[in-house]
Design a protein around this motif. Sequence first.
Motif, mmCIF file in Angstrom:
data_model
loop_
_atom_site.group_PDB
_atom_site.id
_atom_site.type_symbol
_atom_site.label_atom_id
_atom_site.label_comp_id
_atom_site.label_asym_id
_atom_site.label_seq_id
_atom_site.Cartn_x
_atom_site.Cartn_y
_atom_site.Cartn_z
ATOM 1 N N GLY A 122 0.770 -1.238 0.000
ATOM 2 C CA GLY A 122 0.000 0.000 0.000
ATOM 3 C C GLY A 122 0.796 1.280 0.000
ATOM 4 N N VAL A 123 2.066 1.233 -0.432
ATOM 5 C CA VAL A 123 2.884 2.451 -0.440
ATOM 6 C C VAL A 123 3.350 2.811 -1.856
ATOM 7 C CG1 VAL A 123 3.676 2.197 1.939
ATOM 8 C CG2 VAL A 123 4.968 1.115 0.093
ATOM 9 N N HIS A 124 2.716 2.238 -2.874
ATOM 10 C CA HIS A 124 3.162 2.458 -4.246
ATOM 11 C C HIS A 124 3.046 3.919 -4.678
ATOM 12 C CE1 HIS A 124 -1.142 1.624 -4.394
ATOM 13 N NE2 HIS A 124 -1.206 2.257 -5.549
ATOM 14 N N ARG A 125 2.153 4.684 -4.046
ATOM 15 C CA ARG A 125 2.015 6.098 -4.389
ATOM 16 C C ARG A 125 3.145 6.948 -3.798
ATOM 17 N NH1 ARG A 125 -2.942 6.973 -6.639
ATOM 18 N NH2 ARG A 125 -4.559 5.389 -6.238
ATOM 19 N N HIS A 126 3.888 6.385 -2.875
ATOM 20 C CA HIS A 126 4.964 7.119 -2.212
ATOM 21 C C HIS A 126 6.341 6.538 -2.549
ATOM 22 C CE1 HIS A 126 1.790 9.033 0.104
ATOM 23 N NE2 HIS A 126 1.309 7.833 0.376
ATOM 24 N N THR A 127 6.383 5.637 -3.495
ATOM 25 C CA THR A 127 7.651 5.025 -3.891
ATOM 26 C C THR A 127 7.794 5.041 -5.409
ATOM 27 O OG1 THR A 127 6.684 2.806 -4.007
ATOM 28 C CG2 THR A 127 7.654 3.454 -1.904
ATOM 29 N N SER A 128 9.039 5.026 -5.851
ATOM 30 C CA SER A 128 9.347 4.898 -7.280
ATOM 31 C C SER A 128 10.586 4.027 -7.408
ATOM 32 C CB SER A 128 9.611 6.267 -7.917
ATOM 33 O OG SER A 128 8.470 7.098 -7.834
ATOM 34 N N PHE A 129 10.591 3.166 -8.410
ATOM 35 C CA PHE A 129 11.741 2.301 -8.658
ATOM 36 C C PHE A 129 12.142 2.441 -10.127
ATOM 37 C CE2 PHE A 129 9.495 0.399 -5.094
ATOM 38 C CZ PHE A 129 10.529 0.159 -4.196
ATOM 39 N N TYR A 130 13.441 2.628 -10.338
ATOM 40 C CA TYR A 130 13.935 2.860 -11.684
ATOM 41 C C TYR A 130 15.035 1.859 -12.037
ATOM 42 C CZ TYR A 130 11.587 7.341 -11.062
ATOM 43 O OH TYR A 130 10.645 8.323 -10.815
ATOM 44 N N ILE A 131 15.013 1.414 -13.282
ATOM 45 C CA ILE A 131 16.079 0.558 -13.806
ATOM 46 C C ILE A 131 17.170 1.480 -14.315
ATOM 47 C CG2 ILE A 131 16.667 -1.246 -15.461
ATOM 48 C CD1 ILE A 131 13.639 -1.909 -15.594
ATOM 49 N N SER A 132 18.248 1.580 -13.570
ATOM 50 C CA SER A 132 19.283 2.535 -13.949
ATOM 51 C C SER A 132 20.622 2.190 -13.311
ATOM 52 C CB SER A 132 18.873 3.950 -13.542
ATOM 53 O OG SER A 132 19.826 4.897 -13.965
ATOM 54 N N ASP A 133 21.685 2.540 -14.010
ATOM 55 C CA ASP A 133 23.047 2.417 -13.511
ATOM 56 C C ASP A 133 23.316 3.599 -12.590
ATOM 57 O OD1 ASP A 133 25.823 2.498 -13.164
ATOM 58 O OD2 ASP A 133 26.211 1.703 -15.161
ATOM 59 N N LEU A 134 23.754 3.335 -11.371
ATOM 60 C CA LEU A 134 23.937 4.404 -10.389
ATOM 61 C C LEU A 134 24.940 5.454 -10.852
ATOM 62 C CD1 LEU A 134 26.775 4.193 -8.490
ATOM 63 C CD2 LEU A 134 25.677 2.063 -7.840
#
Length: 221
Positions: A122-134
């Motif tokens: 239930g926290v998907h509105r407050h999180t983001s995940f990205y496929i990326s090289d740091l």
Amino acid sequence: MSGIEGDGGAAQGENRDSSFRKRVGFIATCALGGSLVALYAVTGPFIAPALRKICLPFVPATNTQVKNVLSVLQSRSGTLVDIGSGDGRIVIAAARKGFRSVGFELNPWLVWYSRYRAWRQGVHRHTSFYISDLWKVSFSQYSNVIIFGVPQMMEQLEAKLQMELQSSARVVACRFPFPTWTPDHVTGEGIDTVWVYDAKTFKSHASMAKLLNNSGDKNHL
């Protein structure tokens, strides 16, 4: 004649038993091989290291590590980023504490799994995940930075964060400390240790070191 026939029957029986055992062994071998292939197909993306400039394998944070990270962020707020977010547990836990949380991870399977976990909790509105090289991301906009690194990458990452972060930022390193920064606080022990670095501290130290170096150069002139 009957004795010969008996021996022949026994031999045929043994041949049938041997053939049966071979078939069973072959089937068992195929079943085991198939199971291993299936297991790898499911777990491989999670346990295999993503293709990074520096190999950073996925090792899930322990419950104690998560607790220690959250404890050193109790007085903090704002945005949070987990560098190499794995299965998203730090990002999700921080979001539940009120942070706007972001995770960067090169392994797409882990990113998709993290998004699913965030939705389930239930926290998907407050999180983001990205496929990326740091190494291709700027962290200048984040006020709280979490890193579960390996020794080979810490020096280079230290230089990157020192250049990009605002003075109000805080960096929390897990498992391994940064090579030249002096931590403002240390919590936990063993593999659960976390080192806390306030940007105003390491930036002021860097500025002082630069002034001393410039002063030394002028004295030599």
